[in-house]
Design a protein around this motif. Structure first.
Motif, PDB file in Angstrom:
ATOM      1  N   ARG A 185      -9.424   3.951   1.990  1.00  0.00           N
ATOM      2  CA  ARG A 185      -9.616   2.501   1.965  1.00  0.00           C
ATOM      3  C   ARG A 185     -10.713   2.130   0.977  1.00  0.00           C
ATOM      4  O   ARG A 185     -11.377   3.019   0.438  1.00  0.00           O
ATOM      5  N   PHE A 224      -4.833   3.837   6.749  1.00  0.00           N
ATOM      6  CA  PHE A 224      -5.383   2.692   6.020  1.00  0.00           C
ATOM      7  C   PHE A 224      -5.603   1.616   7.077  1.00  0.00           C
ATOM      8  O   PHE A 224      -4.703   0.858   7.392  1.00  0.00           O
ATOM      9  N   TYR A 235       0.858  -1.203   0.000  1.00  0.00           N
ATOM     10  CA  TYR A 235       0.000   0.000   0.000  1.00  0.00           C
ATOM     11  C   TYR A 235       0.889   1.247   0.000  1.00  0.00           C
ATOM     12  O   TYR A 235       0.686   2.176  -0.792  1.00  0.00           O
ATOM     13  N   VAL A 293      -0.469   3.057   8.585  1.00  0.00           N
ATOM     14  CA  VAL A 293      -1.024   1.838   7.985  1.00  0.00           C
ATOM     15  C   VAL A 293      -0.860   0.691   8.964  1.00  0.00           C
ATOM     16  O   VAL A 293       0.236   0.412   9.432  1.00  0.00           O
TER      17      VAL A 293
END
Lengths: 287, 404
Positions: B280, B256, B185, B231
């Motif tokens: 997201r 995230f 990501y 994250v």
């Protein structure tokens, strides 16, 4: 740079305070009874869970819930000594070792059954942040540091200045001599477990308020507690205080200036380095 | 007709009816759930397992799964894999070998899911993956595996574009970067941010069990970033948001995490969360939900006395996908045919997530489904859906097909 070092030191002091309290409980039991009390972490977390329960389900204010949890901790310590360790006191050391492991699993299981698998955070309502120059200190962390200092000082005063404290030290130094001097050695293990567990419960409450309590968290803290014991010197109260503070600050500085990925590794490397130079620990006595 | 004949006919009819109704009632399809029901992954896994059970109850109440003239009632067996690869392998082996299960749902977490994915291709079973976002799960072309959640970098690309559009040039990352899909990501975000002259100035790490993030945050604070990107799992991420405020870091916070309001508020206060972005997949929040989503939220809350986590419908949708596929295939026994039917399905009308079909089908050739991505912001105690993040599912699907 100076501000960052000072900030990391403040960050490390709070967690260091928790390590000190855990280690003081462990060192009291180990130094006097020779038992590696692995269940100490899980019992400490039980204290945190209990405080959470009293605050959230029973509606007690935090300041009222803490003494109840500490008193329960003392009672629990007495029960642990009487029911778990006393029967194996005169047996081979391996028996106490196995009892300690079994007790750890049992307390973890009880925590899971009573309080569930979710992590819990003890609500304190303390959310102010104090600023000193470029350094920030959250209100809760400041109180945790102060509480840890107060408990450590109280413990030291108790051990150094009271008759019971002197009896505990006498048994730790030489059990046979203590008997000859008229010390009631039968009650010492009870007192030791009561104090040790209360200190652990205090640490559990701090962890629950600062961070969170969840199944398995106690095991991590007990490992750190034993590391502090070795770093400071087995059975040494000042060693546990210095060791816990050093470990907390080292972790924080290591994460900030070297790598957060190896925070724990670096702290343990420092411990090994200290032991290479002083095998007896920072404040341990040479055998 | 004699009375004896009539009596005999009535008796025969009664026996036939009793036998047929008894036979229909015995039709049962046992499905398995392997998911994190305890431990750190339980914030995702437990709601997923609950969602599957709720979907099973709904389907059973509506008559079950129709295969020819038979109606199958669904029975759910759920095992705790603790988000651990060994536990997940054991759980799935138990489901297949001991319980005789052919359809396995759940799978919230990437490490445990990847372990099962490594051998599921050799089994006569169908695996439907939910929240686990590691890309490689659907790059191995496993014919009996599909996934309802899009891979992390599909979302990361859209998130990077969004962050860059906000004008941030120096972004500090703090997260579970030792977990593959979180790193993917961040890599995707970095690629997009670089296109506008931005950079990732720090990649600090926390582990699943870390709760004290102040050392990492103090270091990040010293670098003076324009924004921070978090994250990781909900719980450690919540501590990052809380402790960033405690350290006086007044910069935009992006994340995230896919945590619900309830999950975040166990750790932080609403004031500490105010203004945080979560970039997201467009998962469940009441403000972004469709009619199905609103009904799902209400039913789940009533049944379990807790709000559903935003990602839990990935598992709920799995069961409706399975129902549609079994009914289309006309068999519950032939898993190869059912697996093939899943890949040919359009998006079933009962699903909660907003899927973006590829060539009219819910799953692409890799067995991957795609949802839209969204920017959610914490405003006054709630995640508020602010805008869609443009995402090209077809282009990503083609890219995914090129990977091994």
């Amino acid at each position: 740079m100076l501000i960052e070092i000072l900030q990391q030191t403040i960050n490390g002091l709070a967690i260091g305070g928790v390590y000190v309290l855990i280690a003081l409980g462990l060192t009291t039991v180990f130094g006097i009874l020779g038992i590696a009390h692995f269940a100490h972490g899980s019992i400490s977390m039980f204290g945190g869970y209990l405080t959470f329960f009293l605050v959230t389900s029973q509606g007690l204010p935090v300041l009222a819930a803490i003494p109840v949890a500490l008193a329960t901790g003392i009672l629990l310590g007495l029960l642990v000594e009487m029911l778990a360790y006393r029967p194996v006191r005169h047996a081979n050391h391996i028996n106490a070792f196995i009892v300690a492991l079994g007790l750890t699993m049992m307390v973890e299981g009880i925590n899971l059954q009573l309080f569930g698998h979710e992590q819990v955070v003890i609500p304190t309502g303390l959310s102010r942040v104090f600023r000193f120059g470029g350094i920030t200190v959250p209100e809760l962390r400041l109180y945790v540091i102060i509480a840890a200092i107060v408990l450590v000082v109280a413990m030291m005063v108790f051990v150094e200045r009271t008759k019971t404290g002197q009896a505990i030290r006498a048994v730790a130094e030489n059990r046979d001599a203590a008997i000859l001097m008229g010390v009631n050695v039968k009650s010492i293990p009870l007192i030791v477990f009561g104090i040790s567990t209360a200190l652990g419960v205090a640490a559990g409450i701090m962890v629950g308020a600062l961070f969170a309590i969840a199944p398995g968290i106690g095991e991590g803290f007990v490992v750190k507690g034993f590391a502090v014991l070795i770093l400071g010197g087995l059975g040494s109260f000042p060693g546990a205080i210095l060791g816990g503070t050093v470990l907390g600050i080292t972790e924080s500085i290591a994460a900030g200036f070297i790598s957060s990925a190896y925070k724990d590794v670096i702290a343990f490397v420092v411990m090994i380095l200290v032991l290479l130079i002083r095998p007896q620990g920072l404040l341990g006595r040479t055998p | 007709m004699s009375s004896r004949t009539i009596t005999g006919a009535v008796a025969a009819l009664t026996i036939a009816l009793t036998a047929s109704s008894g036979f229909a009632a015995e039709k049962k399809l046992t499905i398995g759930v392997a998911d994190a029901l305890t431990g750190g992954g339980a914030v995702y896994g437990l709601p997923q397992a609950n969602a599957v059970k709720m979907a099973a109850d709904e389907i059973n109440a509506a008559g079950g799964i129709k295969v020819g003239s038979d109606n199958y009632k669904i029975d759910v067996i759920a095992y705790d894999d603790k988000a651990n690869p060994t536990e997940a392998t054991n759980a799935v082996r138990k489901l297949i070998d001991r319980d005789g299960v052919k359809y396995i749902l759940g799978f919230c977490c990437s490490g445990s899911t990847s372990a099962v994915a490594s051998f599921i291709g050799n089994e006569k079973a169908v695996m439907l993956v939910g929240n686990a976002a590691e890309r490689s799960i659907t790059t191995k072309k496993i014919p009996n595996l599909v996934r309802t959640r899009p891979p992390a970098d599909y979302t990361g690309q859209a998130a990077g574009t969004f962050i860059a559009r906000k004008g941030h040039k120096r972004i500090a990352v703090l997260g579970a970067l030792d977990v593959g899909f979180y790193a993917q990501y961040v890599d995707a975000v970095e690629r997009e941010v670089k296109k506008t002259g931005g950079e990732i100035i720090a990649r600090e790490v926390f582990s699943l069990r870390d709760r004290d993030m102040t050392p990492q945050l103090t270091k990040i604070r010293g670098l003076n970033p324009d924004a921070i990107l978090v994250v990781g799992y909900v719980e450690p991420a919540a501590f990052v948001y809380r402790q960033a405020v405690e350290l006086g870091m007044n910069i935009p916070r992006y994340g995230f995490t896919s945590g619900s309001e309830e999950q975040f508020l166990r750790v932080t206060t609403s004031e500490q969360m105010e203004g945080v972005w979560d970039l997201r997949p467009t998962e469940l929040t009441l403000l972004s939900a469709t009619k199905n989503g609103i009904a799902y939220h209400a039913n789940y809350t009533k049944k379990y006395n807790a709000s559903p986590s935003p990602s839990s419908p990935y598992a709920y949708d799995q069961l409706y996908v399975l129902k549609a596929a079994i009914e289309a295939a006309g068999t519950v026994d032939d898993t190869v045919v059912v697996a093939k039917a899943i890949r040919g399905l359009p998006v079933p009308p009962q699903v909660v997530m907003q899927y973006q079909p590829v060539d009219g089908k819910m799953f692409d050739v890799n067995g991957q489904a795609y949802t839209s991505n969204g920017a959610f912001q914490w405003q006054k105690g709630k995640w508020v859906f602010v805008e869609d993040l443009p995402s090209d599912s077809k282009a990503y699907s083609q890219f995914l097909s090129t990977l091994n």
